[in-house]
Write a protein that holds these residues in place. Sequence first.
Motif, mmCIF file in Angstrom:
data_model
loop_
_atom_site.group_PDB
_atom_site.id
_atom_site.type_symbol
_atom_site.label_atom_id
_atom_site.label_comp_id
_atom_site.label_asym_id
_atom_site.label_seq_id
_atom_site.Cartn_x
_atom_site.Cartn_y
_atom_site.Cartn_z
ATOM 1 N N PHE A 1 12.367 2.510 -0.313
ATOM 2 C CA PHE A 1 13.359 2.964 0.654
ATOM 3 C C PHE A 1 14.478 1.930 0.664
ATOM 4 O O PHE A 1 14.489 1.014 1.470
ATOM 5 N N GLY A 2 15.390 2.041 -0.287
ATOM 6 C CA GLY A 2 16.447 1.047 -0.405
ATOM 7 C C GLY A 2 15.922 -0.223 -1.048
ATOM 8 O O GLY A 2 14.880 -0.240 -1.690
ATOM 9 N N TRP A 3 16.652 -1.315 -0.886
ATOM 10 C CA TRP A 3 16.283 -2.588 -1.508
ATOM 11 C C TRP A 3 15.315 -3.392 -0.672
ATOM 12 O O TRP A 3 14.725 -4.344 -1.129
ATOM 13 N N ARG A 4 15.114 -3.025 0.586
ATOM 14 C CA ARG A 4 14.351 -3.897 1.473
ATOM 15 C C ARG A 4 13.012 -3.356 1.954
ATOM 16 O O ARG A 4 12.329 -4.011 2.713
ATOM 17 N N HIS A 5 12.633 -2.171 1.541
ATOM 18 C CA HIS A 5 11.384 -1.610 2.040
ATOM 19 C C HIS A 5 10.715 -0.778 0.950
ATOM 20 O O HIS A 5 11.348 0.063 0.338
ATOM 21 N N PHE A 6 9.446 -1.081 0.723
ATOM 22 C CA PHE A 6 8.698 -0.222 -0.174
ATOM 23 C C PHE A 6 7.325 0.056 0.399
ATOM 24 O O PHE A 6 6.819 -0.649 1.256
ATOM 25 N N ARG A 7 6.745 1.138 -0.069
ATOM 26 C CA ARG A 7 5.451 1.590 0.422
ATOM 27 C C ARG A 7 4.578 1.946 -0.768
ATOM 28 O O ARG A 7 5.061 2.460 -1.772
ATOM 29 N N VAL A 8 3.305 1.659 -0.641
ATOM 30 C CA VAL A 8 2.317 2.024 -1.653
ATOM 31 C C VAL A 8 1.300 2.943 -0.986
ATOM 32 O O VAL A 8 0.798 2.641 0.101
ATOM 33 N N ILE A 9 1.042 4.062 -1.622
ATOM 34 C CA ILE A 9 0.014 4.983 -1.146
ATOM 35 C C ILE A 9 -1.053 5.044 -2.228
ATOM 36 O O ILE A 9 -0.745 5.302 -3.396
ATOM 37 N N GLN A 10 -2.291 4.774 -1.822
ATOM 38 C CA GLN A 10 -3.401 4.784 -2.775
ATOM 39 C C GLN A 10 -4.424 5.830 -2.354
ATOM 40 O O GLN A 10 -4.676 6.016 -1.168
ATOM 41 N N TYR A 11 -4.983 6.474 -3.342
ATOM 42 C CA TYR A 11 -5.999 7.502 -3.127
ATOM 43 C C TYR A 11 -7.331 6.960 -3.631
ATOM 44 O O TYR A 11 -7.452 6.605 -4.799
ATOM 45 N N TRP A 12 -8.302 6.863 -2.723
ATOM 46 C CA TRP A 12 -9.598 6.287 -3.038
ATOM 47 C C TRP A 12 -10.680 7.354 -2.985
ATOM 48 O O TRP A 12 -10.560 8.344 -2.260
ATOM 49 N N ASP A 13 -11.755 7.101 -3.717
ATOM 50 C CA ASP A 13 -12.908 7.999 -3.757
ATOM 51 C C ASP A 13 -13.571 8.098 -2.379
ATOM 52 O O ASP A 13 -14.153 9.108 -2.037
ATOM 53 N N GLY A 14 -13.476 7.059 -1.590
ATOM 54 C CA GLY A 14 -14.046 7.030 -0.246
ATOM 55 C C GLY A 14 -13.833 5.671 0.383
ATOM 56 O O GLY A 14 -13.419 4.709 -0.285
ATOM 57 N N PHE A 15 -14.115 5.576 1.669
ATOM 58 C CA PHE A 15 -13.914 4.308 2.374
ATOM 59 C C PHE A 15 -14.800 3.208 1.811
ATOM 60 O O PHE A 15 -14.375 2.053 1.718
ATOM 61 N N ASP A 16 -16.019 3.538 1.440
ATOM 62 C CA ASP A 16 -16.933 2.526 0.907
ATOM 63 C C ASP A 16 -16.371 1.869 -0.352
ATOM 64 O O ASP A 16 -16.474 0.652 -0.528
ATOM 65 N N ALA A 17 -15.741 2.662 -1.226
ATOM 66 C CA ALA A 17 -15.141 2.112 -2.446
ATOM 67 C C ALA A 17 -13.964 1.196 -2.102
ATOM 68 O O ALA A 17 -13.829 0.104 -2.655
ATOM 69 N N LEU A 18 -13.121 1.623 -1.167
ATOM 70 C CA LEU A 18 -11.980 0.803 -0.743
ATOM 71 C C LEU A 18 -12.454 -0.496 -0.106
ATOM 72 O O LEU A 18 -11.948 -1.573 -0.414
ATOM 73 N N GLU A 19 -13.442 -0.420 0.750
ATOM 74 C CA GLU A 19 -13.949 -1.623 1.423
ATOM 75 C C GLU A 19 -14.573 -2.591 0.419
ATOM 76 O O GLU A 19 -14.330 -3.800 0.480
ATOM 77 N N ALA A 20 -15.347 -2.080 -0.514
ATOM 78 C CA ALA A 20 -15.968 -2.951 -1.521
ATOM 79 C C ALA A 20 -14.901 -3.644 -2.362
ATOM 80 O O ALA A 20 -14.993 -4.846 -2.628
ATOM 81 N N TRP A 21 -13.859 -2.908 -2.765
ATOM 82 C CA TRP A 21 -12.789 -3.505 -3.561
ATOM 83 C C TRP A 21 -12.004 -4.531 -2.756
ATOM 84 O O TRP A 21 -11.660 -5.584 -3.259
ATOM 85 N N SER A 22 -11.753 -4.238 -1.502
ATOM 86 C CA SER A 22 -10.949 -5.157 -0.683
ATOM 87 C C SER A 22 -11.684 -6.461 -0.390
ATOM 88 O O SER A 22 -11.053 -7.458 -0.055
ATOM 89 N N HIS A 23 -12.994 -6.475 -0.527
ATOM 90 C CA HIS A 23 -13.768 -7.698 -0.319
ATOM 91 C C HIS A 23 -14.105 -8.408 -1.622
ATOM 92 O O HIS A 23 -14.814 -9.404 -1.614
ATOM 93 N N SER A 24 -13.591 -7.879 -2.753
ATOM 94 C CA SER A 24 -13.879 -8.514 -4.034
ATOM 95 C C SER A 24 -13.100 -9.820 -4.154
ATOM 96 O O SER A 24 -12.134 -10.049 -3.436
ATOM 97 N N GLY A 25 -13.514 -10.658 -5.099
ATOM 98 C CA GLY A 25 -12.936 -11.998 -5.242
ATOM 99 C C GLY A 25 -11.433 -12.033 -5.427
ATOM 100 O O GLY A 25 -10.722 -12.728 -4.713
#
Length: 77
Positions: free
Chosen positions: A46-70
Motif C-alpha cells: 500500500f504505497g511505499w510505507r505499508h505492506f501486508r503479508v497474507i499466509q494460508y496455513w494447513d491449520g493452526f497447529d502447523a502455524l504454531e509449530a513453525w512459529s516456535h521453530s529455531g
Amino acid sequence: VMRLGIQAHRLGAIPFLHRMTRAIDRAVAEALGAGVGLLGSEKIAFGWRHFRVIQYWDGFDALEAWSHSGAHAKWWQ
C-alpha cells in the motif's frame, strides 16, 4: 489464514522494511520447501510505507509449530 502488516512512519525506516521483506520472503520459501503446512503466501503493498503479508496455513497447529521453530523464534528475540 495469518495476516502480518508492517508500516513505516519515517523515511529512515525504509531499510528496515526492506530487510524485513527479504527475511519474510526467505522464511516463506523455506517453509514451502520444507512442507511444514504453509499452503501459500501473498504480499500486498500500500504505497511505499505499508505492506501486508497474507499466509494460508494447513491449520493452526502447523502455524504454531513453525512459529516456535529455531529460525523463526529468532525474530521474536
